[in-house]
Design a protein around this motif. Sequence first.
Motif, mmCIF file in Angstrom:
data_model
loop_
_atom_site.group_PDB
_atom_site.id
_atom_site.type_symbol
_atom_site.label_atom_id
_atom_site.label_comp_id
_atom_site.label_asym_id
_atom_site.label_seq_id
_atom_site.Cartn_x
_atom_site.Cartn_y
_atom_site.Cartn_z
ATOM 1 N N LEU A 1 0.595 -1.208 0.025
ATOM 2 C CA LEU A 1 -0.099 0.002 -0.099
ATOM 3 C C LEU A 1 0.645 1.153 0.049
ATOM 4 N N LYS A 2 1.747 1.377 0.779
ATOM 5 C CA LYS A 2 2.759 2.295 1.046
ATOM 6 C C LYS A 2 3.263 2.519 -0.456
ATOM 7 N N ALA A 3 3.978 1.682 -1.175
ATOM 8 C CA ALA A 3 4.648 1.695 -2.319
ATOM 9 C C ALA A 3 3.569 2.135 -3.353
ATOM 10 N N ASP A 4 2.327 1.616 -3.138
ATOM 11 C CA ASP A 4 1.474 2.161 -4.445
ATOM 12 C C ASP A 4 1.206 3.558 -4.216
ATOM 13 N N PHE A 5 0.965 4.029 -2.831
ATOM 14 C CA PHE A 5 0.655 5.381 -2.596
ATOM 15 C C PHE A 5 1.816 6.419 -3.187
ATOM 16 N N THR B 1 3.947 5.680 -5.327
ATOM 17 C CA THR B 1 3.954 5.740 -6.905
ATOM 18 C C THR B 1 3.012 6.472 -7.519
ATOM 19 N N LEU B 2 1.940 6.691 -6.760
ATOM 20 C CA LEU B 2 0.733 7.509 -7.150
ATOM 21 C C LEU B 2 1.198 9.014 -7.169
ATOM 22 N N VAL B 3 1.638 9.355 -5.936
ATOM 23 C CA VAL B 3 2.212 10.867 -5.545
ATOM 24 C C VAL B 3 3.416 10.993 -6.856
ATOM 25 N N ALA B 4 4.271 10.043 -6.952
ATOM 26 C CA ALA B 4 5.329 10.456 -7.833
ATOM 27 C C ALA B 4 4.465 10.710 -9.242
ATOM 28 N N ASP B 5 3.645 9.778 -9.736
ATOM 29 C CA ASP B 5 3.240 10.072 -11.133
ATOM 30 C C ASP B 5 2.282 11.249 -11.363
ATOM 31 N N THR B 6 1.566 11.720 -10.098
ATOM 32 C CA THR B 6 0.910 12.987 -10.004
ATOM 33 C C THR B 6 1.860 14.174 -10.079
ATOM 34 N N LYS C 1 0.379 13.479 0.977
ATOM 35 C CA LYS C 1 1.877 13.320 1.580
ATOM 36 C C LYS C 1 1.545 13.312 3.195
ATOM 37 N N GLU C 2 0.822 14.453 3.620
ATOM 38 C CA GLU C 2 0.535 14.621 5.122
ATOM 39 C C GLU C 2 -0.205 13.295 5.405
ATOM 40 N N THR C 3 -1.393 12.848 4.703
ATOM 41 C CA THR C 3 -2.061 11.719 5.406
ATOM 42 C C THR C 3 -1.107 10.444 5.394
ATOM 43 N N LEU C 4 -0.383 10.131 4.498
ATOM 44 C CA LEU C 4 0.798 9.078 4.582
ATOM 45 C C LEU C 4 1.553 9.463 5.681
ATOM 46 N N LYS C 5 1.988 10.607 5.983
ATOM 47 C CA LYS C 5 3.176 10.568 7.173
ATOM 48 C C LYS C 5 2.151 10.422 8.295
ATOM 49 N N VAL C 6 1.023 10.994 8.646
ATOM 50 C CA VAL C 6 0.173 10.697 9.885
ATOM 51 C C VAL C 6 -0.090 9.154 9.915
ATOM 52 N N GLN D 1 -4.946 22.921 -7.788
ATOM 53 C CA GLN D 1 -5.729 21.844 -7.083
ATOM 54 C C GLN D 1 -4.714 20.592 -6.846
ATOM 55 N N ILE D 2 -4.040 20.222 -7.880
ATOM 56 C CA ILE D 2 -3.141 19.029 -8.004
ATOM 57 C C ILE D 2 -2.178 19.071 -6.827
ATOM 58 N N ARG D 3 -1.583 20.248 -6.457
ATOM 59 C CA ARG D 3 -0.546 20.369 -5.915
ATOM 60 C C ARG D 3 -1.099 20.279 -4.231
ATOM 61 N N GLU D 4 -2.270 20.933 -4.053
ATOM 62 C CA GLU D 4 -3.001 21.002 -2.880
ATOM 63 C C GLU D 4 -3.355 19.482 -2.324
ATOM 64 N N SER D 5 -3.720 18.941 -3.441
ATOM 65 C CA SER D 5 -4.009 17.372 -3.289
ATOM 66 C C SER D 5 -2.995 16.503 -2.920
ATOM 67 N N LEU D 6 -1.933 16.647 -3.701
ATOM 68 C CA LEU D 6 -0.520 16.072 -3.268
ATOM 69 C C LEU D 6 -0.061 16.353 -1.750
ATOM 70 N N LEU D 7 -0.124 17.755 -1.519
ATOM 71 C CA LEU D 7 0.261 17.941 -0.061
ATOM 72 C C LEU D 7 -0.549 17.177 0.836
ATOM 73 N N ARG D 8 -1.784 17.254 0.605
ATOM 74 C CA ARG D 8 -2.747 16.384 1.689
ATOM 75 C C ARG D 8 -2.450 15.039 1.772
#
Length: 104
Positions: free
Chosen positions: A13-17, A19-24, A54-59, A45-52
């Motif tokens: 799940l972490k690797a897939d996520f 990869t999704l962030v990198a592709d975005t 990444k933060e969700t992944l960290k939490v 919008q994409i930048r804000e979604s990416l930041l959210r």
Amino acid sequence: MPSQTALNAQEILKADFQTLVADTEKLLEHTASLAGEQADELRDQIRESLLRAKETLKVTEESVRLRGEAAIVATEEYVQAKPWQSVGIAAGAGFLLGLLLTRR
């Protein structure tokens, strides 16, 4: 301690996520050549979604790590408080595993 299957699922799940962030992020870079107000809004919008994301992944990662540490501490306390029961449980689990493996 989490089972090996759970650890594998978490790692996948972490690797897939990631990869999704990198592709975005790549998509965001490619849209930089687009012009216009709508393209700027889309990139924001994409930048804000990416930041959210990444933060969700960290939490989530921190939460999983803390729960894992708590499980380790609880297991160690149980084993220290009841060593013979722990040995019995481990022996029983080993016996059952041995039975399952010899039947194949």
